[in-house]
Design a protein around this motif. Sequence first.
Motif, PDB file in Angstrom:
ATOM      1  N   LYS A  25      -4.736 101.579  -0.346  1.00 31.00           N
ATOM      2  CA  LYS A  25      -3.358 101.982  -0.607  1.00 31.00           C
ATOM      3  C   LYS A  25      -2.401 100.982   0.023  1.00 31.00           C
ATOM      4  O   LYS A  25      -2.469 100.696   1.210  1.00 31.00           O
ATOM      5  N   ALA A  26      -1.525 100.417  -0.795  1.00 31.05           N
ATOM      6  CA  ALA A  26      -0.508  99.491  -0.290  1.00 31.05           C
ATOM      7  C   ALA A  26       0.551 100.271   0.481  1.00 31.05           C
ATOM      8  O   ALA A  26       0.692 101.482   0.322  1.00 31.05           O
ATOM      9  N   ALA A  27       1.317  99.568   1.307  1.00 32.75           N
ATOM     10  CA  ALA A  27       2.408 100.175   2.060  1.00 32.75           C
ATOM     11  C   ALA A  27       3.729  99.596   1.563  1.00 32.75           C
ATOM     12  O   ALA A  27       3.878  98.375   1.468  1.00 32.75           O
ATOM     13  N   LEU A  28       4.671 100.458   1.247  1.00 33.53           N
ATOM     14  CA  LEU A  28       6.007 100.033   0.833  1.00 33.53           C
ATOM     15  C   LEU A  28       6.857  99.909   2.096  1.00 33.53           C
ATOM     16  O   LEU A  28       7.206 100.903   2.720  1.00 33.53           O
ATOM     17  N   ARG A  29       7.154  98.671   2.499  1.00 29.94           N
ATOM     18  CA  ARG A  29       7.841  98.409   3.773  1.00 29.94           C
ATOM     19  C   ARG A  29       9.364  98.425   3.659  1.00 29.94           C
ATOM     20  O   ARG A  29      10.058  98.566   4.651  1.00 29.94           O
ATOM     21  N   SER A  30       9.898  98.244   2.460  1.00 30.20           N
ATOM     22  CA  SER A  30      11.331  98.413   2.200  1.00 30.20           C
ATOM     23  C   SER A  30      11.482  98.753   0.721  1.00 30.20           C
ATOM     24  O   SER A  30      10.561  98.535  -0.064  1.00 30.20           O
ATOM     25  N   THR A  31      12.634  99.290   0.365  1.00 31.01           N
ATOM     26  CA  THR A  31      12.863  99.669  -1.029  1.00 31.01           C
ATOM     27  C   THR A  31      14.159  99.066  -1.542  1.00 31.01           C
ATOM     28  O   THR A  31      15.103  98.833  -0.787  1.00 31.01           O
ATOM     29  N   ASP A  74      16.171  97.717  -5.666  1.00 30.76           N
ATOM     30  CA  ASP A  74      16.102  97.580  -7.120  1.00 30.76           C
ATOM     31  C   ASP A  74      16.165  96.150  -7.627  1.00 30.76           C
ATOM     32  O   ASP A  74      16.044  95.926  -8.823  1.00 30.76           O
ATOM     33  N   ASP A  75      16.361  95.161  -6.754  1.00 27.15           N
ATOM     34  CA  ASP A  75      16.592  93.792  -7.211  1.00 27.15           C
ATOM     35  C   ASP A  75      15.322  93.005  -7.511  1.00 27.15           C
ATOM     36  O   ASP A  75      15.286  92.226  -8.459  1.00 27.15           O
ATOM     37  N   VAL A  76      14.300  93.167  -6.695  1.00 24.72           N
ATOM     38  CA  VAL A  76      13.077  92.378  -6.849  1.00 24.72           C
ATOM     39  C   VAL A  76      11.922  93.081  -6.138  1.00 24.72           C
ATOM     40  O   VAL A  76      12.138  93.799  -5.163  1.00 24.72           O
ATOM     41  N   THR A  77      10.723  92.877  -6.638  1.00 23.10           N
ATOM     42  CA  THR A  77       9.505  93.336  -5.973  1.00 23.10           C
ATOM     43  C   THR A  77       8.911  92.151  -5.229  1.00 23.10           C
ATOM     44  O   THR A  77       8.613  91.130  -5.844  1.00 23.10           O
ATOM     45  N   ILE A  78       8.763  92.284  -3.920  1.00 23.13           N
ATOM     46  CA  ILE A  78       8.108  91.256  -3.116  1.00 23.13           C
ATOM     47  C   ILE A  78       6.711  91.780  -2.792  1.00 23.13           C
ATOM     48  O   ILE A  78       6.563  92.882  -2.268  1.00 23.13           O
ATOM     49  N   ILE A  79       5.710  90.976  -3.112  1.00 28.04           N
ATOM     50  CA  ILE A  79       4.333  91.363  -2.825  1.00 28.04           C
ATOM     51  C   ILE A  79       3.775  90.375  -1.815  1.00 28.04           C
ATOM     52  O   ILE A  79       3.811  89.158  -2.039  1.00 28.04           O
ATOM     53  N   THR A  80       3.252  90.898  -0.699  1.00 28.53           N
ATOM     54  CA  THR A  80       2.759  90.041   0.367  1.00 28.53           C
ATOM     55  C   THR A  80       1.682  90.753   1.156  1.00 28.53           C
ATOM     56  O   THR A  80       1.308  91.887   0.838  1.00 28.53           O
ATOM     57  N   TYR A  81       1.210  90.092   2.208  1.00 27.07           N
ATOM     58  CA  TYR A  81       0.176  90.679   3.054  1.00 27.07           C
ATOM     59  C   TYR A  81       0.090  89.920   4.377  1.00 27.07           C
ATOM     60  O   TYR A  81       0.656  88.842   4.531  1.00 27.07           O
ATOM     61  N   ASP A 121      11.951  95.945  -3.085  1.00 28.21           N
ATOM     62  CA  ASP A 121      10.736  96.667  -2.751  1.00 28.21           C
ATOM     63  C   ASP A 121       9.816  95.654  -2.106  1.00 28.21           C
ATOM     64  O   ASP A 121       9.506  94.624  -2.714  1.00 28.21           O
ATOM     65  N   LEU A 122       9.427  95.887  -0.879  1.00 21.74           N
ATOM     66  CA  LEU A 122       8.500  94.999  -0.187  1.00 21.74           C
ATOM     67  C   LEU A 122       7.157  95.705  -0.095  1.00 21.74           C
ATOM     68  O   LEU A 122       7.018  96.710   0.609  1.00 21.74           O
ATOM     69  N   ILE A 123       6.183  95.189  -0.838  1.00 21.13           N
ATOM     70  CA  ILE A 123       4.853  95.787  -0.872  1.00 21.13           C
ATOM     71  C   ILE A 123       3.912  94.986   0.017  1.00 21.13           C
ATOM     72  O   ILE A 123       3.693  93.799  -0.217  1.00 21.13           O
ATOM     73  N   ASP A 124       3.378  95.655   1.031  1.00 27.65           N
ATOM     74  CA  ASP A 124       2.333  95.095   1.883  1.00 27.65           C
ATOM     75  C   ASP A 124       1.009  95.535   1.264  1.00 27.65           C
ATOM     76  O   ASP A 124       0.654  96.713   1.309  1.00 27.65           O
ATOM     77  N   LEU A 125       0.296  94.602   0.652  1.00 24.24           N
ATOM     78  CA  LEU A 125      -0.938  94.957  -0.057  1.00 24.24           C
ATOM     79  C   LEU A 125      -1.968  95.625   0.852  1.00 24.24           C
ATOM     80  O   LEU A 125      -2.684  96.524   0.407  1.00 24.24           O
ATOM     81  N   ARG A 126      -2.078  95.185   2.091  1.00 24.56           N
ATOM     82  CA  ARG A 126      -3.024  95.705   3.070  1.00 24.56           C
ATOM     83  C   ARG A 126      -4.481  95.500   2.700  1.00 24.56           C
ATOM     84  O   ARG A 126      -5.301  95.275   3.568  1.00 24.56           O
TER      85      ARG A 126
END
Length: 134
Positions: free
Chosen positions: A3-9, A11-18, A38-43
């Motif tokens: 399960k990824a973690a959403l670190r910020s939310t 509407d402008d861009v989805t950032i995917i990182t780890y 939306d900052l997605i930490d893939l984990r």
Amino acid sequence: MGKAALRSTGDDVTIITYLSMVAHCLEALRQVPELRADLIDLRWLDRASLDWDTIEASVKKTNRVLIVEQGAVGTSYGGWLADEIQRRLFDWLDAPIERVTGRVASPSISKVLERAAIARTEEVVTALKSFVRP
């Protein structure tokens, strides 16, 4: 697990990182306050355990993607990830997928050469500024 973690939310861009780049992305977002992401930490980087539900929901909301990695462009996980997002979510993308990576150089013992090879907050800030809508 898986399960990824959403670190910020936002509407402008989805950032995917780890890994270590999560902190750099959070700092970069503080430096570009006019952008909401939306900052997605893939984990989890195991391809079978990737949290596609979180990625898909975010991309459908923002329609723009920035993949952020520390390592060199030619050896990164992000190339595969960009290809897979393009294949799965093409109809929801309003712009090409952007990537922040280290440069084409090997990290070394020298702090100067290491800094030249590895992406950090400054590179993320530069990329985020390109997403700011006038």
